[in-house]
Design a protein around this motif. Structure first.
Motif, PDB file in Angstrom:
ATOM      1  N   SER A   7       1.065 -40.649  10.431  1.00  0.00           N
ATOM      2  CA  SER A   7       1.017 -39.964   9.140  1.00  0.00           C
ATOM      3  C   SER A   7      -0.279 -39.178   8.981  1.00  0.00           C
ATOM      4  O   SER A   7      -1.313 -39.513   9.572  1.00  0.00           O
ATOM      5  N   ASP A   8      -0.188 -38.122   8.186  1.00  0.00           N
ATOM      6  CA  ASP A   8      -1.342 -37.295   7.828  1.00  0.00           C
ATOM      7  C   ASP A   8      -2.125 -36.842   9.066  1.00  0.00           C
ATOM      8  O   ASP A   8      -3.345 -36.920   9.122  1.00  0.00           O
ATOM      9  N   THR A   9      -1.398 -36.355  10.073  1.00  0.00           N
ATOM     10  CA  THR A   9      -2.009 -35.952  11.339  1.00  0.00           C
ATOM     11  C   THR A   9      -1.498 -34.572  11.739  1.00  0.00           C
ATOM     12  O   THR A   9      -0.307 -34.284  11.593  1.00  0.00           O
ATOM     13  N   ARG A  10      -2.402 -33.735  12.254  1.00  0.00           N
ATOM     14  CA  ARG A  10      -1.987 -32.420  12.742  1.00  0.00           C
ATOM     15  C   ARG A  10      -1.505 -32.544  14.187  1.00  0.00           C
ATOM     16  O   ARG A  10      -2.179 -33.121  15.037  1.00  0.00           O
ATOM     17  N   TYR A  11      -0.341 -31.956  14.436  1.00  0.00           N
ATOM     18  CA  TYR A  11       0.228 -31.936  15.780  1.00  0.00           C
ATOM     19  C   TYR A  11       0.461 -30.496  16.222  1.00  0.00           C
ATOM     20  O   TYR A  11       0.699 -29.608  15.396  1.00  0.00           O
ATOM     21  N   TYR A  12       0.401 -30.304  17.548  1.00  0.00           N
ATOM     22  CA  TYR A  12       0.723 -29.016  18.158  1.00  0.00           C
ATOM     23  C   TYR A  12       1.990 -29.201  18.993  1.00  0.00           C
ATOM     24  O   TYR A  12       2.134 -30.203  19.702  1.00  0.00           O
ATOM     25  N   LEU A  13       2.865 -28.224  18.901  1.00  0.00           N
ATOM     26  CA  LEU A  13       4.199 -28.353  19.486  1.00  0.00           C
ATOM     27  C   LEU A  13       4.560 -27.089  20.250  1.00  0.00           C
ATOM     28  O   LEU A  13       4.293 -25.976  19.787  1.00  0.00           O
ATOM     29  N   ARG A  14       5.173 -27.267  21.436  1.00  0.00           N
ATOM     30  CA  ARG A  14       5.687 -26.127  22.200  1.00  0.00           C
ATOM     31  C   ARG A  14       7.014 -26.501  22.858  1.00  0.00           C
ATOM     32  O   ARG A  14       7.198 -27.638  23.300  1.00  0.00           O
ATOM     33  N   ALA A  15       7.911 -25.530  22.918  1.00  0.00           N
ATOM     34  CA  ALA A  15       9.112 -25.685  23.737  1.00  0.00           C
ATOM     35  C   ALA A  15       8.744 -25.371  25.180  1.00  0.00           C
ATOM     36  O   ALA A  15       7.778 -24.655  25.453  1.00  0.00           O
ATOM     37  N   PHE A  16       9.507 -25.911  26.118  1.00  0.00           N
ATOM     38  CA  PHE A  16       9.296 -25.578  27.523  1.00  0.00           C
ATOM     39  C   PHE A  16      10.640 -25.443  28.226  1.00  0.00           C
ATOM     40  O   PHE A  16      11.652 -26.012  27.803  1.00  0.00           O
ATOM     41  N   ALA A  17      10.642 -24.658  29.295  1.00  0.00           N
ATOM     42  CA  ALA A  17      11.840 -24.486  30.123  1.00  0.00           C
ATOM     43  C   ALA A  17      11.396 -24.398  31.574  1.00  0.00           C
ATOM     44  O   ALA A  17      10.374 -23.784  31.891  1.00  0.00           O
ATOM     45  N   THR A  18      12.174 -25.014  32.466  1.00  0.00           N
ATOM     46  CA  THR A  18      11.826 -25.072  33.881  1.00  0.00           C
ATOM     47  C   THR A  18      12.974 -24.545  34.726  1.00  0.00           C
ATOM     48  O   THR A  18      14.132 -24.907  34.504  1.00  0.00           O
ATOM     49  N   ASN A  19      12.645 -23.659  35.679  1.00  0.00           N
ATOM     50  CA  ASN A  19      13.603 -23.271  36.716  1.00  0.00           C
ATOM     51  C   ASN A  19      12.892 -23.348  38.062  1.00  0.00           C
ATOM     52  O   ASN A  19      11.777 -23.886  38.153  1.00  0.00           O
ATOM     53  N   GLU A  20      13.497 -22.819  39.118  1.00  0.00           N
ATOM     54  CA  GLU A  20      12.919 -22.981  40.450  1.00  0.00           C
ATOM     55  C   GLU A  20      11.579 -22.272  40.607  1.00  0.00           C
ATOM     56  O   GLU A  20      10.803 -22.585  41.513  1.00  0.00           O
ATOM     57  N   ALA A  21      11.272 -21.318  39.711  1.00  0.00           N
ATOM     58  CA  ALA A  21       9.984 -20.620  39.787  1.00  0.00           C
ATOM     59  C   ALA A  21       8.866 -21.397  39.112  1.00  0.00           C
ATOM     60  O   ALA A  21       7.689 -21.129  39.348  1.00  0.00           O
ATOM     61  N   GLY A  22       9.214 -22.359  38.254  1.00  0.00           N
ATOM     62  CA  GLY A  22       8.185 -23.138  37.575  1.00  0.00           C
ATOM     63  C   GLY A  22       8.543 -23.396  36.122  1.00  0.00           C
ATOM     64  O   GLY A  22       9.696 -23.248  35.700  1.00  0.00           O
ATOM     65  N   THR A  23       7.545 -23.754  35.332  1.00  0.00           N
ATOM     66  CA  THR A  23       7.727 -24.105  33.922  1.00  0.00           C
ATOM     67  C   THR A  23       6.987 -23.115  33.042  1.00  0.00           C
ATOM     68  O   THR A  23       5.830 -22.791  33.299  1.00  0.00           O
ATOM     69  N   SER A  24       7.666 -22.633  32.022  1.00  0.00           N
ATOM     70  CA  SER A  24       7.035 -21.753  31.041  1.00  0.00           C
ATOM     71  C   SER A  24       7.119 -22.407  29.666  1.00  0.00           C
ATOM     72  O   SER A  24       7.920 -23.321  29.438  1.00  0.00           O
ATOM     73  N   TYR A  25       6.297 -21.905  28.741  1.00  0.00           N
ATOM     74  CA  TYR A  25       6.201 -22.510  27.418  1.00  0.00           C
ATOM     75  C   TYR A  25       6.454 -21.469  26.338  1.00  0.00           C
ATOM     76  O   TYR A  25       6.144 -20.282  26.496  1.00  0.00           O
ATOM     77  N   GLY A  26       7.013 -21.938  25.241  1.00  0.00           N
ATOM     78  CA  GLY A  26       7.250 -21.075  24.099  1.00  0.00           C
ATOM     79  C   GLY A  26       6.020 -20.975  23.219  1.00  0.00           C
ATOM     80  O   GLY A  26       4.943 -21.490  23.533  1.00  0.00           O
ATOM     81  N   ASN A  27       6.187 -20.296  22.106  1.00  0.00           N
ATOM     82  CA  ASN A  27       5.103 -20.138  21.146  1.00  0.00           C
ATOM     83  C   ASN A  27       4.668 -21.499  20.608  1.00  0.00           C
ATOM     84  O   ASN A  27       5.484 -22.394  20.390  1.00  0.00           O
ATOM     85  N   GLN A  28       3.370 -21.655  20.433  1.00  0.00           N
ATOM     86  CA  GLN A  28       2.839 -22.923  19.915  1.00  0.00           C
ATOM     87  C   GLN A  28       2.901 -22.932  18.396  1.00  0.00           C
ATOM     88  O   GLN A  28       2.538 -21.962  17.738  1.00  0.00           O
ATOM     89  N   LEU A  29       3.363 -24.042  17.842  1.00  0.00           N
ATOM     90  CA  LEU A  29       3.381 -24.258  16.400  1.00  0.00           C
ATOM     91  C   LEU A  29       2.547 -25.489  16.082  1.00  0.00           C
ATOM     92  O   LEU A  29       2.416 -26.392  16.913  1.00  0.00           O
ATOM     93  N   SER A  30       2.000 -25.523  14.885  1.00  0.00           N
ATOM     94  CA  SER A  30       1.270 -26.715  14.452  1.00  0.00           C
ATOM     95  C   SER A  30       1.791 -27.148  13.087  1.00  0.00           C
ATOM     96  O   SER A  30       2.282 -26.330  12.304  1.00  0.00           O
TER      97      SER A  30
END
Length: 481
Positions: A239-262
């Motif tokens: 409770s009462d804590t700031r978190y940072y969140l990102r989506a991710f997707a992985t294919n054979e080339a590697g892993t990429s991340y979406g926009n960061q939200l807090s």
């Protein structure tokens, strides 16, 4: 015995050696046995044995002095495929006069690219019969054809072509964070582009530090159904804590991340009895996700509730606050008062709501009409907000739940409105499971105060006036800092 140029024709009665010349390279002399004269072959073996030995020795000498030519044969192999660069290596060998003056790669979207017709080419150092080369600026997911080449003097030789499709990192979007409570939140991911290859993992990562990754995080969710988008509840938060969140997707080339939200989780609300309530952030407001069940005012004074209590019996005359719990015998599936309180909370008359000693936990308050209006308008207005406020749990689900039909219920807001029913001023209980009633702190007149009603049959929110002696549910709220 003698050597003749390539222009001579073969004759049955002669023995000769042919001189071969490679086009666009220095000539070599190759000794090739022809045909012995017929007379010699039919003669006594002794007569031709000696010449045959001499001829054989001469041929061996010719082969040592003039090795057989081999056509250059570049061998193309793919060494590495990355997002926008493909690295190739080539190994080639030749056994002919003339130095390799240039070598490299040609590529294009059309088959069999050449130095004259291509989308790109490199010039590399042949080194010791091998080289490596990188192709830049490729478009992931697009098909290309590539060949190596070597130039010996003025002769350009190409390898067989290779067809390939470079793989790029996927593109993914992080869904907005909603239904933020003191312990959970809701978000998700959308694949915008798979990058030319199958996405094998799609999920969310979060943490108290910025830019969480699949290997550095405080929590991770992986979508397992293979869909191109998903929504999920993030749980186990503080409770009462700031978190940072990102989506991710992985294919054979590697892993990429979406926009960061807090986002900041809401606080846990605790009343004077020690009851702890989960809360949810909706717009700029923070609401309890549960109906209030406290039995004392904030200063510790008990709220009258026993029908045998004289103070409670005369509450209509003295405008005393009162509390009551819906009879468990009228709620199928619940066996006692505690179970009813835990599921649906208590019912309070408006005088308890208006008591100066305070009904809600410190820092929280009973919402007035303006607060309710802000909430309802934020969720689209009174015609649709009820469905977004209602819990979607419906009979035969376990308690707490709505009785059927519970139309339009999505609980999109996370408010989790529950049908606690009511108690009339005459002391009659009713409509638990079908209707939820909540007090507003706004007084309308000497007899009535504003209330909010949500029912099972539709997704409406109804604002009305209730008798102050009626007993309804209470939700506490606070403004976000």
């Amino acid at each position: 015995m003698h050597c003749r140029p390539d222009t001579e024709t073969e004759e049955d009665n002669t023995t000769y050696f042919r001189q071969q010349k490679k086009t666009k390279s220095k000539s070599h002399t190759r000794c090739v046995i022809g045909v012995f004269p017929e007379a010699v072959r039919k003669a006594d073996p002794v007569a031709w044995f000696g010449p045959a030995i001499i001829l054989a020795l001469f041929l061996i000498a010719c082969e040592k002095e003039f090795p057989e030519e081999r056509t250059p044969a570049p061998e193309l192999s793919v060494a590495r495929l990355t997002t926008t660069t493909t690295e190739f290596s080539a190994l080639f060998s030749w056994n002919m006069d003339g130095e390799v003056s240039a070598c490299g790669i040609v590529w294009g979207e059309n088959e069999n690219p050449t130095l004259e017709n291509n989308d790109g080419a490199t010039i590399d150092d042949p080194g010791a019969g091998s080289f490596s080369s990188s192709l830049d600026g490729l478009v992931p997911g697009r098909t290309y054809f590539v060949r190596t080449y070597i130039i010996i003097e003025n002769d350009t030789i190409y390898s067989e072509q290779i067809k390939f499709t470079p793989t790029g990192l996927p593109e993914v979007i992080t869904r907005d964070v909603t239904r933020i409570t003191s312990v959970s939140a809701v978000s998700g991911a959308i694949i915008e582009d798979q990058g030319g290859a199958t996405v094998t993992e799609l999920g969310l990562v979060w943490g108290v530090g910025e830019k969480p990754t699949v290997t550095r995080n405080e929590g991770k969710i992986i979508n397992s159904d293979g869909a191109a988008e998903f929504t999920a509840r993030i749980q186990g938060l503080k409770s009462d804590t700031r978190y940072y969140l990102r989506a991710f997707a992985t294919n054979e080339a590697g892993t990429s991340y979406g926009n960061q939200l807090s986002f900041i989780t809401s606080i846990l609300a605790a009343d004077i009895d020690g009851n702890v309530y989960t809360t949810v952030i909706i717009g700029e407001q923070e609401w309890m996700v549960e109906n209030l069940r406290v039995s004392r005012y904030s200063n510790g004074d008990p709220i009258p509730g026993d029908p045998a209590d004289p103070e409670w019996q005369k509450s209509g005359e003295t405008r005393l606050g009162s509390i009551k719990v819906y009879p468990h015998a009228e709620v199928p599936g619940l066996d006692n008062k505690i179970e009813v309180l835990d599921a649906y909370g208590a019912l309070y008359n408006w005088h308890a709501v208006n008591d100066g000693r305070g009904l809600c936990p410190t820092g929280w308050r009973v919402p007035d009409n303006d607060d309710w209006k802000v909430l309802v308008d934020y969720l689209g207005g009174p015609e649709t907000a009820g469905g977004k406020l209602k819990s979607a749990a419906t009979d035969p689900a376990s308690h707490p739940r709505w009785d059927k039909p519970n139309n339009d219920a999505t609980n999109e807001s996370g408010f989790t409105a529950l049908p606690g029913g009511s108690r009339t001023s005459e002391g009659n209980f009713g409509l638990a499971g079908y209707h939820g009633y909540w007090w507003s702190a706004t007084e309308i007149n000497i007899f009535g105060a504003a209330d909010i009603t949500i029912g099972s049959r539709n997704g409406n929110v109804i604002s009305s006036i209730g008798n102050k002696m009626n007993s309804y549910s209470v939700r506490c709220m606070r403004d976000r800092d």
